[in-house]
Design an enzyme around this catalytic site. Sequence first.
Site, PDB file in Angstrom:
ATOM      1  CB  ILE A  79      -0.923   0.023   1.238  1.00  0.00           C
ATOM      2  CG1 ILE A  79      -1.815  -1.218   1.274  1.00  0.00           C
ATOM      3  CG2 ILE A  79      -1.745   1.295   1.305  1.00  0.00           C
ATOM      4  CD1 ILE A  79      -2.762  -1.341   0.107  1.00  0.00           C
ATOM      5  CD  GLU A 114      18.450  18.026   7.452  1.00  0.00           C
ATOM      6  OE1 GLU A 114      17.645  17.923   6.507  1.00  0.00           O
ATOM      7  OE2 GLU A 114      19.640  18.383   7.302  1.00  0.00           O
TER       8      GLU A 114
END
Length: 186
Positions: free
Chosen positions: A18, A142
């Site tokens: 999926i 980050e």
Amino acid sequence: MNNKYEHLYEKTISSQSIYEGRIIKVKVDDVLLPNGHTAKREIVNHQGAVAVMPLTDDGKLIAVRQFRKPLERTIVEIPAGKLELGEEPLACAVRELEEETGYTAQNMELLSSFYTSPGFADELLHVYVATGLAKGESRPDEDEFVDVLELTLDEAKELHKNGEIRDAKTVVALFAWENRVLRSRE
């Protein structure tokens, strides 16, 4: 599979992918049940993760507070992260502890490994206890923003009581920590 439990086995008839993302893959399997009927199983594949219960020499837990988008709120957790492809859990634990908190540990001991939610996911989580800590500079990813906390057992229990500690890995760590403290008093 152990033949002793063959009467519980669900044979996969077909599988449909999926979604394939950076962290998870989702599929729907059609399975043949032990009684001969069929059913659908929605499955999340995850390559596994680690969590670290860092304990200072003066009896405090190093934890992080961060925003969790699925919950739309911040919660307090022990440091954790996903395993990179082929990465050993211990190496990941060492990396995640330093990245999220700046701490390094002289000792890392496996506390437990468990499936986080086996009803729909195959994620295996390895929880380590880190001791002999030395403070350094954190280097979060980050896209990761955290506050590093030092908590006493009583403070952590209060955060659990008021709903700020709610994730399974941290609750397991909290109970293991409390058990460790109680055993040390015997």
